[in-house]
Design a protein around this motif. Structure first.
Motif, PDB file in Angstrom:
ATOM      1  N   UNK A 131      -4.990   0.543   1.586  1.00  0.00           N
ATOM      2  CA  UNK A 131      -4.901   1.988   1.823  1.00  0.00           C
ATOM      3  C   UNK A 131      -6.027   2.491   2.716  1.00  0.00           C
ATOM      4  N   UNK A 132      -7.249   2.055   2.476  1.00  0.00           N
ATOM      5  CA  UNK A 132      -8.376   2.509   3.303  1.00  0.00           C
ATOM      6  C   UNK A 132      -8.293   1.969   4.730  1.00  0.00           C
ATOM      7  N   UNK A 133      -7.669   0.828   4.911  1.00  0.00           N
ATOM      8  CA  UNK A 133      -7.584   0.212   6.237  1.00  0.00           C
ATOM      9  C   UNK A 133      -6.325   0.636   6.994  1.00  0.00           C
ATOM     10  N   UNK A 134      -5.370   1.264   6.282  1.00  0.00           N
ATOM     11  CA  UNK A 134      -4.126   1.665   6.924  1.00  0.00           C
ATOM     12  C   UNK A 134      -3.071   0.579   6.944  1.00  0.00           C
ATOM     13  N   UNK A 192       0.817  -1.206   0.000  1.00  0.00           N
ATOM     14  CA  UNK A 192       0.000   0.000   0.000  1.00  0.00           C
ATOM     15  C   UNK A 192       0.849   1.254   0.000  1.00  0.00           C
ATOM     16  N   UNK A 193       0.369   2.297   0.673  1.00  0.00           N
ATOM     17  CA  UNK A 193       1.009   3.611   0.586  1.00  0.00           C
ATOM     18  C   UNK A 193       1.935   3.905   1.759  1.00  0.00           C
ATOM     19  N   UNK A 194       2.461   2.866   2.396  1.00  0.00           N
ATOM     20  CA  UNK A 194       3.316   3.061   3.562  1.00  0.00           C
ATOM     21  C   UNK A 194       4.797   3.021   3.258  1.00  0.00           C
ATOM     22  N   UNK A 195       5.562   2.437   4.188  1.00  0.00           N
ATOM     23  CA  UNK A 195       7.020   2.515   4.113  1.00  0.00           C
ATOM     24  C   UNK A 195       7.645   1.462   3.212  1.00  0.00           C
ATOM     25  N   UNK A 196       6.831   0.565   2.654  1.00  0.00           N
ATOM     26  CA  UNK A 196       7.409  -0.540   1.894  1.00  0.00           C
ATOM     27  C   UNK A 196       7.429  -0.295   0.386  1.00  0.00           C
ATOM     28  N   UNK A 197       8.572  -0.612  -0.211  1.00  0.00           N
ATOM     29  CA  UNK A 197       8.755  -0.720  -1.669  1.00  0.00           C
ATOM     30  C   UNK A 197       8.288   0.502  -2.457  1.00  0.00           C
ATOM     31  N   UNK A 198       8.570   1.664  -1.937  1.00  0.00           N
ATOM     32  CA  UNK A 198       8.213   2.891  -2.648  1.00  0.00           C
ATOM     33  C   UNK A 198       6.749   3.246  -2.574  1.00  0.00           C
ATOM     34  N   UNK A 199       6.023   2.627  -1.636  1.00  0.00           N
ATOM     35  CA  UNK A 199       4.576   2.860  -1.552  1.00  0.00           C
ATOM     36  C   UNK A 199       4.208   4.304  -1.298  1.00  0.00           C
ATOM     37  N   UNK A 234      -3.005   6.148  -8.971  1.00  0.00           N
ATOM     38  CA  UNK A 234      -4.249   5.491  -8.573  1.00  0.00           C
ATOM     39  C   UNK A 234      -4.048   3.998  -8.355  1.00  0.00           C
ATOM     40  N   UNK A 235      -4.411   3.481  -7.187  1.00  0.00           N
ATOM     41  CA  UNK A 235      -4.303   2.034  -6.952  1.00  0.00           C
ATOM     42  C   UNK A 235      -5.525   1.307  -7.516  1.00  0.00           C
ATOM     43  N   UNK A 236      -5.409   0.018  -7.835  1.00  0.00           N
ATOM     44  CA  UNK A 236      -6.603  -0.763  -8.164  1.00  0.00           C
ATOM     45  C   UNK A 236      -7.570  -0.730  -6.983  1.00  0.00           C
TER      46      UNK A 236
END
Length: 319
Positions: free
Chosen positions: A235-238, A208-215, A225-227
């Motif tokens: 992303x919605x769940x954090x 998702x949009x966190x610290x992993x793999x360029x998220x 835009x994510x699928x």
């Protein structure tokens, strides 16, 4: 005669009044200096709220040892005396780490040798806090405490009394990020989606949009835009990552795929399911270099955003 005596008494009173005023002024000056000195003494330390309660630290630490946040200190013009090997190996800050000693991976002996006056660490184990606190005031900031570069830089600016430097750096950061967004808008529509997949050891992941793999760079900064399934389930769940089966990857595939293969992980690119994805058929799969996309600090996020934008622009210019 009486007149001369009156004049004499008046002059005497005037002199005495002047003496009293001078004495008062000296007393006020002395009191003022004392208050100023007391104010200076009050600013020698500051109190920081942490997961271990309020911690008193030097207002202007001179010998910081850091684990996990080296780039953030460097962008605020704070050069630690020691940092972990993993921090020092960060490819995005190699021009800034000269003169910083290695503490291995938090060697207590090496930390002691450096005689720090402040320790900042991402290690949230209670034993780490107990051990480090015996050496110097210690601030523990667990991984994923900050959701983006703005939160992290702002928090460190407040912690170290460098609010102005933090604001200036973030202003520059925002300008550069906006430039990358504008570049991408010319080659990708808002309806096109982007996925981040990972093959790690023998397992498979989506990010998702966190610290992993360029998220953070891909979703938060570049605002790609994510699928829908990644948006809803991560992303919605954090949540910042999710382990799935190889067969399930197709359910999360976007129009573009960024792929990380690490620690012996390999994705079977000859598999029919993999080759059935639109991103694969349209040659829109990008392999991520772990050295460049595993770091998640603000400096790295900016560099990743620029690299992602260049990759997308370059790929669409090939058409």
């Amino acid at each position: 005669m009486l007149k001369n005596k009156s004049i004499f008494l008046f002059c005497l009173l005037l002199i005495m009044f002047s003496i009293v005023m001078v004495a008062c002024n000296k007393t006020e000056d002395s009191t003022s200096k004392q208050q100023n000195n007391e104010n200076k003494e009050e600013k020698v330390t500051r109190v920081v709220k942490t997961i271990h309660g309020d911690i008193e630290i030097p207002s202007k630490p001179k010998r910081i040892v850091v684990d996990g946040y080296l780039p953030t200190l460097l962008l605020l013009d704070e050069k630690p005396v020691g940092a972990t090997d993993s921090d020092l190996e960060n490819i995005h800050i190699q021009n800034l780490v000269t003169g910083i000693d290695s503490i291995g991976e938090n060697s207590k002996e090496k930390i002691l040798e450096l005689n720090p006056d402040l320790i900042i660490s991402a290690n949230s184990e209670n034993s780490a806090f107990e051990d480090f606190s015996k050496i110097a005031p210690t601030i523990i900031i667990p991984y994923e405490t900050y959701k983006d570069a703005h939160e992290e830089v702002t928090a460190f600016g407040e912690m170290l009394g460098k609010e102005k430097q933090a604001q200036e750096w973030l202003a520059s950061f925002d300008t550069k990020i906006e430039e990358q967004r504008e570049k991408i808008k010319k080659v990708i529509s808002a309806n096109e989606t982007v996925s981040i997949f990972g093959a790690y050891n023998k397992d498979f992941y989506i990010y998702g949009d966190g610290i992993y793999r360029g998220g953070q760079a891909i979703y938060k900064q570049l605002q790609l835009t994510p699928p829908e399934k990644i948006k809803k389930e991560l992303i919605d769940t954090g949540d910042t990552f999710k382990q799935i089966s190889f067969e399930a990857l197709n359910d999360y595939a976007g129009d573009y795929i960024f792929l990380d293969q690490s620690y012996g992980g390999k994705l079977d690119k000859k598999n029919s399911m993999w080759n059935s994805m639109d991103a694969v058929k349209n040659d829109r799969v990008f392999d991520l270099d772990p050295k460049r996309f595993w770091p998640y600090d603000p400096i790295s996020v900016l560099a990743q955003s620029e690299e992602i934008a260049d990759l997308l622009v370059s790929k669409n210019q090939e058409k």
